[in-house]
Scaffold this motif. Structure first.
Motif, mmCIF file in Angstrom:
data_model
loop_
_atom_site.group_PDB
_atom_site.id
_atom_site.type_symbol
_atom_site.label_atom_id
_atom_site.label_comp_id
_atom_site.label_asym_id
_atom_site.label_seq_id
_atom_site.Cartn_x
_atom_site.Cartn_y
_atom_site.Cartn_z
ATOM 1 N N THR A 1 -15.219 -1.516 1.403
ATOM 2 C CA THR A 1 -14.475 -2.035 0.260
ATOM 3 C C THR A 1 -13.290 -2.821 0.789
ATOM 4 N N THR A 2 -12.524 -3.384 -0.117
ATOM 5 C CA THR A 2 -11.322 -4.098 0.269
ATOM 6 C C THR A 2 -10.224 -3.802 -0.743
ATOM 7 N N THR A 3 -9.016 -3.739 -0.260
ATOM 8 C CA THR A 3 -7.859 -3.567 -1.134
ATOM 9 C C THR A 3 -7.140 -4.902 -1.180
ATOM 10 N N ARG B 1 -14.019 6.686 0.528
ATOM 11 C CA ARG B 1 -12.601 6.302 0.614
ATOM 12 C C ARG B 1 -11.696 7.532 0.611
ATOM 13 N N ASP C 1 -10.918 1.398 3.805
ATOM 14 C CA ASP C 1 -11.578 0.128 3.477
ATOM 15 C C ASP C 1 -12.794 -0.092 4.375
ATOM 16 N N VAL D 1 -8.743 -2.056 -5.648
ATOM 17 C CA VAL D 1 -9.825 -1.752 -4.716
ATOM 18 C C VAL D 1 -11.105 -2.318 -5.314
ATOM 19 N N GLN E 1 -18.866 4.982 -2.580
ATOM 20 C CA GLN E 1 -17.766 4.313 -1.897
ATOM 21 C C GLN E 1 -16.433 5.014 -2.184
ATOM 22 N N ARG F 1 -7.518 -4.488 6.834
ATOM 23 C CA ARG F 1 -8.267 -3.367 6.267
ATOM 24 C C ARG F 1 -7.758 -2.048 6.849
ATOM 25 N N SER F 2 -7.718 -1.035 6.006
ATOM 26 C CA SER F 2 -7.397 0.319 6.450
ATOM 27 C C SER F 2 -8.708 1.026 6.786
ATOM 28 N N ARG G 1 0.841 -1.211 0.000
ATOM 29 C CA ARG G 1 0.000 0.000 0.000
ATOM 30 C C ARG G 1 0.869 1.251 0.000
#
Length: 157
Positions: free
Chosen positions: A149-151, A115, A144, A99, A111, A140-141, A20
């Motif tokens: 959402t998810t990275t 973010r 996220d 993402v 979203q 997750r940050s 990241r």
């Protein structure tokens, strides 16, 4: 509106903090170039059309605040455009990150805006929102978590 299913890959894993940060560094270089272009156009507008010289501008002037707003809009647009096209900025492509929604779809405009807003807060908190990846069991940050959402790290093509 129909959500776009992102291409499937053989393997996906939650994105690690080093990946990241690498993507953020690459995107930061691109953003610096974008900001430079926006600032040049903005300065030319004020100088040529309005006759305002940069030496006469104070920190609380319209010129300074309008430039800040333009830079914020340009930055947000950069990320929203990239994320809507395929879930990746150029920096994310280099580090094989994407993402997406937890079920593999492209993120929505809402979203993306969430973010971006949460990313600013995460950075303002000395990066705590990104260091959170080290604590969270799903890596997750804050962006996220807030945007649902998810990275992911794309392991194979």
């Amino acid at each position: 509106m129909t959500l776009k299913r992102l291409s499937s890959h053989a393997g996906l894993a939650p994105a690690s903090l080093p990946r990241r940060l690498g993507a953020m560094l690459y995107d930061g270089i691109l953003l610096a170039a974008l900001w430079f272009g926006v600032a040049v156009v903005h300065l030319a507008f004020f100088r040529l059309l309005l006759g305002v010289e940069p030496r006469t501008v104070g920190a609380d002037s319209l010129q300074v605040w309008s430039l800040r707003l333009l830079l914020l809009i340009a930055t947000t647009s950069f990320f929203l455009y990239a994320w809507s096209r395929g879930g990746m900025t150029l920096g994310m492509q280099a580090w094989r990150l994407r993402v997406q929604t937890p079920d593999g779809y492209a993120i929505t405009l809402r979203q993306g805006l969430l973010r971006c807003a949460t990313a600013w807060l995460s950075l303002a908190a000395l990066g705590a929102g990104y260091w959170w990846v080290l604590i969270d069991t799903k890596r997750r940050s804050w962006p996220d978590i807030v945007s649902k959402t998810t990275t992911v790290h794309i392991l194979a093509s």
